[in-house]
Motif scaffolding. Structure first.
Motif, short mmCIF file in Angstrom:
data_model
loop_
_atom_site.label_atom_id
_atom_site.label_comp_id
_atom_site.label_asym_id
_atom_site.label_seq_id
_atom_site.Cartn_x
_atom_site.Cartn_y
_atom_site.Cartn_z
N GLN A 269 0.96 -1.15 0.00
CA GLN A 269 -0.07 0.15 -0.10
C GLN A 269 0.95 1.26 -0.16
OE1 GLN A 269 -2.16 0.70 3.50
NE2 GLN A 269 -1.02 -0.49 4.55
N HIS A 270 2.08 1.01 0.51
CA HIS A 270 3.03 2.33 0.62
C HIS A 270 3.30 2.90 -0.98
CE1 HIS A 270 2.88 2.30 4.76
NE2 HIS A 270 3.15 1.18 4.72
N PRO A 271 4.07 1.91 -1.52
CA PRO A 271 4.21 2.24 -3.19
C PRO A 271 3.16 2.47 -3.76
CG PRO A 271 5.13 -0.14 -2.53
CD PRO A 271 4.45 0.63 -1.28
N MET A 272 2.07 1.85 -3.52
CA MET A 272 0.78 2.26 -4.37
C MET A 272 0.26 3.56 -3.98
SD MET A 272 -1.35 -1.48 -3.85
CE MET A 272 -2.50 -1.36 -5.06
N GLY A 273 0.51 4.06 -2.83
CA GLY A 273 0.08 5.52 -2.45
C GLY A 273 1.03 6.35 -3.35
N TRP A 274 2.27 6.03 -3.26
CA TRP A 274 3.45 6.81 -3.88
C TRP A 274 3.06 6.92 -5.46
CZ3 TRP A 274 7.98 3.74 -1.37
CH2 TRP A 274 7.84 3.99 -0.10
N ILE A 275 2.77 5.71 -5.92
CA ILE A 275 2.34 5.80 -7.51
C ILE A 275 1.17 6.82 -7.75
CG2 ILE A 275 1.44 4.66 -9.25
CD1 ILE A 275 3.34 2.29 -8.23
N GLU A 276 0.15 6.70 -6.93
CA GLU A 276 -0.88 7.39 -6.99
C GLU A 276 -0.72 8.72 -6.86
OE1 GLU A 276 -3.75 5.64 -4.51
OE2 GLU A 276 -4.38 4.05 -6.13
N THR A 277 0.22 9.12 -5.69
CA THR A 277 0.50 10.76 -5.47
C THR A 277 1.24 11.22 -6.62
OG1 THR A 277 0.53 9.86 -3.11
CG2 THR A 277 1.39 12.15 -3.54
N LEU A 315 0.33 1.00 -13.56
CA LEU A 315 1.31 0.74 -12.51
C LEU A 315 1.05 0.58 -11.25
CD1 LEU A 315 4.26 3.45 -14.17
CD2 LEU A 315 3.88 1.02 -14.60
N VAL A 316 0.05 1.12 -10.84
CA VAL A 316 -0.56 0.98 -9.24
C VAL A 316 -0.50 -0.60 -9.14
CG1 VAL A 316 -2.89 0.87 -9.64
CG2 VAL A 316 -1.80 2.12 -7.71
N PHE A 317 -0.70 -1.27 -10.05
CA PHE A 317 -0.52 -2.79 -9.75
C PHE A 317 0.88 -3.46 -9.64
CE2 PHE A 317 -4.74 -2.64 -12.31
CZ PHE A 317 -5.42 -3.27 -11.60
N LEU A 318 1.79 -2.77 -9.91
CA LEU A 318 3.16 -3.34 -10.02
C LEU A 318 3.52 -3.73 -8.57
CD1 LEU A 318 5.57 -1.56 -12.30
CD2 LEU A 318 4.87 -3.72 -12.48
N PRO A 319 3.54 -2.74 -7.52
CA PRO A 319 3.98 -2.96 -6.15
C PRO A 319 3.25 -4.74 -5.82
CG PRO A 319 3.34 -1.11 -6.20
CD PRO A 319 2.84 -1.49 -7.46
N GLN A 320 2.14 -4.84 -6.07
CA GLN A 320 1.51 -6.06 -5.33
C GLN A 320 2.12 -7.33 -6.61
OE1 GLN A 320 -2.78 -6.02 -5.62
NE2 GLN A 320 -2.84 -5.13 -3.67
N ILE A 321 2.30 -7.14 -7.68
CA ILE A 321 3.03 -8.06 -8.26
C ILE A 321 4.27 -8.39 -8.01
CG2 ILE A 321 3.70 -8.84 -11.00
CD1 ILE A 321 1.49 -7.24 -11.84
N ALA A 322 5.06 -7.31 -7.90
CA ALA A 322 6.57 -7.54 -7.57
C ALA A 322 6.68 -8.04 -6.03
CB ALA A 322 7.09 -6.19 -7.55
N ILE A 323 5.96 -7.56 -5.06
CA ILE A 323 5.99 -8.45 -3.83
C ILE A 323 5.64 -9.75 -3.82
CG2 ILE A 323 5.22 -8.30 -1.45
CD1 ILE A 323 5.07 -5.41 -1.89
N LEU A 324 4.47 -10.15 -4.54
CA LEU A 324 3.95 -11.51 -4.52
C LEU A 324 5.04 -12.42 -5.39
CD1 LEU A 324 1.60 -13.24 -3.88
CD2 LEU A 324 0.86 -12.87 -6.20
#
Lengths: 680, 144
Positions: A269-277, A315-324
């Protein structure tokens, strides 16, 4: 001495390799033999991943520098034999035999053999060596073998195999240099493989008994390596006593996955927040720089809402893809994933799927994209297809905002009912996926589930480098393959929601004039509120009259039996590419304003107050439940479609997936609405 | 990297896998039993799924349709191989060719094995009966 004398029948189908002519080297070996680690050590982290032409078999390609220049290294799929029983084996065999196009034909091969498991690995050697591709053997896990009390006789192994044998410790980069010079060496003086004729012929008919090969493998193995000491594999045995236990093993696996999920949700959720911001800021900056008026307004909107919004939404999907993928790679590398498949096997067989389907289906609860990309571990094509088809039914994180909105509309002041409804939505997704899996296995993808045969390799410390390299790989594939399609559709949907343009409605114009008056009277706060109201009205009107709005209005009769009014219908249409968009669309259409969509209370009150033309409320219990069921089951995710296309190799399956999920969602929502209406 | 000379069969003219008593007595590793040695095998072949834990056996035949049989063979479950059951149940774990395989019971039922009478013991004298004798491919490994 020769353990088994097998006649050599030299045949030179291949042109002799010229010095400096080495351009492509193939890496071939068993799964778990340390092939990936060696590949990464040889090529660094700059590998390109693609599919072998015309297949869905993955090909990793990197570069290695020899004295005469760069050589491309092709990582063939990990395999136990070359009998062409699976697509992977077929491709690897074709590649080694030079049956693929010229750019795919390797001039030499590096055969990766695991020193701790020589007998099994030598079986593959018995099939690779007779192909007469100049070969160097890279012996991995030599340190583990020595720790386990295995003494190796490398000169003898080299003699038996008829090719140079180089011990490597890829994680520490040891032996990589020696492997390079060995490669240059075989170019100068290609070694003749010692086994050919008989075994080679044996490999061409899959019905032929494998015994001769295994006898050869075992005798060479026992001739060149001593038996392991007692300590060898003891840790694995102890761990397995617990981890493969019928109940404890399942429980521990659930715990492991729980931790992984917690990581995904808490870290991502942190990188997702950053990407959105970041994309919000960039969009704002671009909007402020662009000139205003006429065509420029459209261009600004296209750039900000269409392109920047579209890229951000992808790109907001990337953090989840990467971590998983990072965690899956670690689990796989450690050897644990094989145990997970093992303990889940019996349970999964009840729905006609192999144990290996479990991790993808579970991952789909975070996001269907990495889940579908991780189905490659499933060998059987039908089983893999079924897993891909049902994975998007699992509740992914993008559904959560939709569930949250609907549950808030229903039971905001009754937390217990709210949690139950939430849990119910999750359960509905799981049940639907399992039922559909059974259904597909009994109808279009009929066939027995492959009974499990899975190697349980010794546990080892996972390699961070491998995990990182795999994660980077997956992210690139997603950006390159799915990203472009998503971007195009985002722009199309933007255009449909923007055009044709309409003038601001009369009420909005009146409000603006009023606001100017109030401001002049010295009440800027009230003026601000009026302007905001005017903007809501304008946006509402614009969306209502756009192509998307018209389509929504047009298809409203289709969704009327589900209890959806025309605004919800527009929302269903605009959220076609990304389901969470329904929240912001409803916010705009019901005049809450996009920003207020974040503010639950305002949104909730406005929606609950919304009335149909006949004065009855829109969001009744029946409509809310029906909407919830629809969003649990409907596809409404374009990236998933793009990834399904990539993984199945055809738009047909992606289309089928969309079709069946839409029909399922529609029918289930219809039943829900009709039944709930009767009761209410 | 080369270790010292292996203690086994350098210069040994016998090409068959050695029946090394030292190996056979070691717990945890499948005893390497010469399938041709007399007295090692039970008369009756039975499904792998019925084998008790830690029992060593030689595969006699595999009744599986084509594609599954290929998968089994590729992983070493093939006529003439020695295996040891590590864990019973469904799926079960067997050790074959030096590594552990998870195997669903449905497949294990189709793999028929001749259990070694004295698992973990060096082969003893007895009626000469092996699974391998019926297998033509075995002739190749006879001393040439």
């Amino acid at each position: 001495m020769t353990t088994l004398s097998l006649p050599v029948a030299p045949s030179s189908r291949r042109p002799r390799l010229q010095p400096g002519g080495l351009q492509r080297v193939a890496l071939v070996g068993n799964p778990n033999a340390g092939k990936t680690t060696l590949f990464n050590a040889l090529t660094g982290l700059r590998a390109k991943t693609s599919n072998f032409p015309g297949t869905t078999v993955e090909k990793r390609q990197g570069q290695l520098t020899l004295s005469h220049g760069p050589v491309s290294v092709i990582d063939l799929p990990g395999l136990y034999s070359l009998d062409a029983a699976t697509q992977e084996e077929q491709v690897a065999r074709d590649a080694l035999l030079g049956r693929l196009s010229d750019e795919q034909t390797p001039d030499a091969a590096i055969l990766v053999l695991d020193a701790t498991n020589l007998d099994r690995n030598l079986f593959l050697a018995s099939q690779v060596l007779p192909l007469e591709v100049p070969t160097v053997v890279a012996l991995t896990m030599v340190d583990a073998a020595q720790r386990g009390g295995i003494t190796l006789d490398l000169p003898k192994l080299s003699t038996e195999l008829g090719c140079p044998v180089v011990p490597v410790n890829a994680p520490k980069n040891e032996g990589v240099e020696a492997l390079r010079s060995a490669l240059e060496g075989i170019v100068a003086a290609p070694a003749t493989p010692k086994i050919t004729n008989e075994l080679a012929e044996c490999g061409t008919c899959s019905g032929c008994p494998f015994s001769a090969r295994y006898d050869w493998a075992e005798s060479v193995g026992s001739g060149c390596a001593s038996q392991p000491g007692e300590s060898m594999g003891r840790t694995t045995e102890r761990l397995d006593r617990v981890l493969t236990h019928k109940r404890v093993g399942v429980l521990l696996f659930a715990l492991v996955m729980l931790v992984v999920f917690w990581m995904i949700f808490s870290i991502a959720q942190h990188p997702m927040g950053w990407i959105e911001t970041l994309f919000g800021t960039v969009g704002g900056a671009v909007a402020s720089v662009m000139p205003a008026g006429g065509v420029w307004d459209d261009a600004t909107s296209l750039l900000v809402d269409g392109v920047i919004g579209g890229v951000g939404g992808m790109l907001v999907f990337l953090p989840q893809i990467a971590i998983l993928f990072f965690f899956i790679a670690l689990l796989e590398d450690s050897g644990y994933l094989a145990r997970a498949a093992f303990v889940m096997d019996r349970l999964m067989h009840r729905v006609g799927l192999p144990g290996k389907s479990f991790v993808p289906l579970l991952s789909a609860h975070a996001c269907a994209l990495p889940a579908i990309m991780s189905t490659r571990v499933i060998e059987n094509k039908r089983d893999r297809l079924v897993t891909i088809l049902v994975a998007p039914l699992m509740t992914c994180s993008a559904r959560v905002p939709v569930y949250a909105l609907i549950v808030a509309l229903l039971f905001a002041d009754r937390p217990w009912l709210a949690s139950l409804t939430f849990a119910g939505a999750y359960a509905l997704g799981v049940v639907a996926a399992l039922v559909m899996a059974v259904l597909f296995k009994r109808t279009i993808l009929r066939g027995d589930t492959d009974p499990t045969v899975i190697e349980l390799p010794n546990y080892r410390w996972p390699s961070l480098r491998n995990a990182l390299s795999l994660t980077l790989d997956r992210c690139w594939i997603f950006i390159k393959k799915a990203g472009t399609i998503i971007l195009v559709i985002s722009v199309v949907l933007w255009a449909m929601a923007t055009y044709p343009k309409t003038d601001a409605p009369a009420e909005a114009v009146a409000l603006e004039t009023q606001a100017a008056q109030v401001e002049a009277e010295g009440n800027p706060a009230a003026a601000e509120a009026m302007r905001a109201e005017a903007e809501h009205l304008t946006n509402q009107n614009a969306l209502d009259h756009s192509i998307a709005g018209r389509i929504g209005n047009f298809i409203e009769p289709v969704f009327a039996p589900l209890g959806f009014d025309e605004r919800i219908s527009i929302g269903v249409f605009t959220s076609f590419a990304a389901r969470e968009v329904i929240v912001s669309t409803l916010a705009v259409l019901y005049g809450v304003g996009e920003d207020a969509a974040e503010d639950d209370a305002t949104m909730r009150e406005t929606l609950l107050a919304a009335k149909r033309d006949d004065g009855t409320p829109v969001f009744t219990l029946a409509t809310c439940l029906s909407l919830l069921v629809f969003y649990v089951l409907a596809m409404q995710c374009l990236p998933t479609q793009a990834v399904t296309k990539r993984e199945t190799g055809s738009w047909g399956w992606a289309g089928f997936q969309l079709a069946y999920m839409t029909v399922l969602a529609y029918s289930a929502a219809l039943v829900t609405y009709q039944v709930a209406s009767l009761w209410a | 990297m080369a270790g010292p000379e292996t203690p086994t069969d350098s210069g040994d003219p016998t090409p068959t896998p050695p029946a090394d008593p030292d190996r056979a007595s070691r717990p945890g590793t499948p005893a390497v039993l010469d399938p041709h040695a007399p007295g090692c095998l039970d008369l009756e072949a039975k499904p792998l799924s019925t084998l008790p834990p830690m029992k060593v056996a030689v595969i006699e035949r595999v009744d599986e349709e084509h594609d599954h049989a290929d998968r089994l063979k590729a992983l070493g479950l093939c006529v003439g191989r020695k295996l040891q059951v590590v864990k019973t149940g469904d799926p079960l774990i067997v050790r074959v060719l030096g590594s552990r395989l998870g195997l669903s019971a449905r497949l294990a039922e189709r793999v028929f094995v001749a259990p070694c009478m004295n698992s973990g013991q060096p082969p003893e004298a007895g009626p000469a009966l092996t699974a391998a004798q019926t297998d033509e491919s075995k002739t190749e490994i006879n001393p040439a």
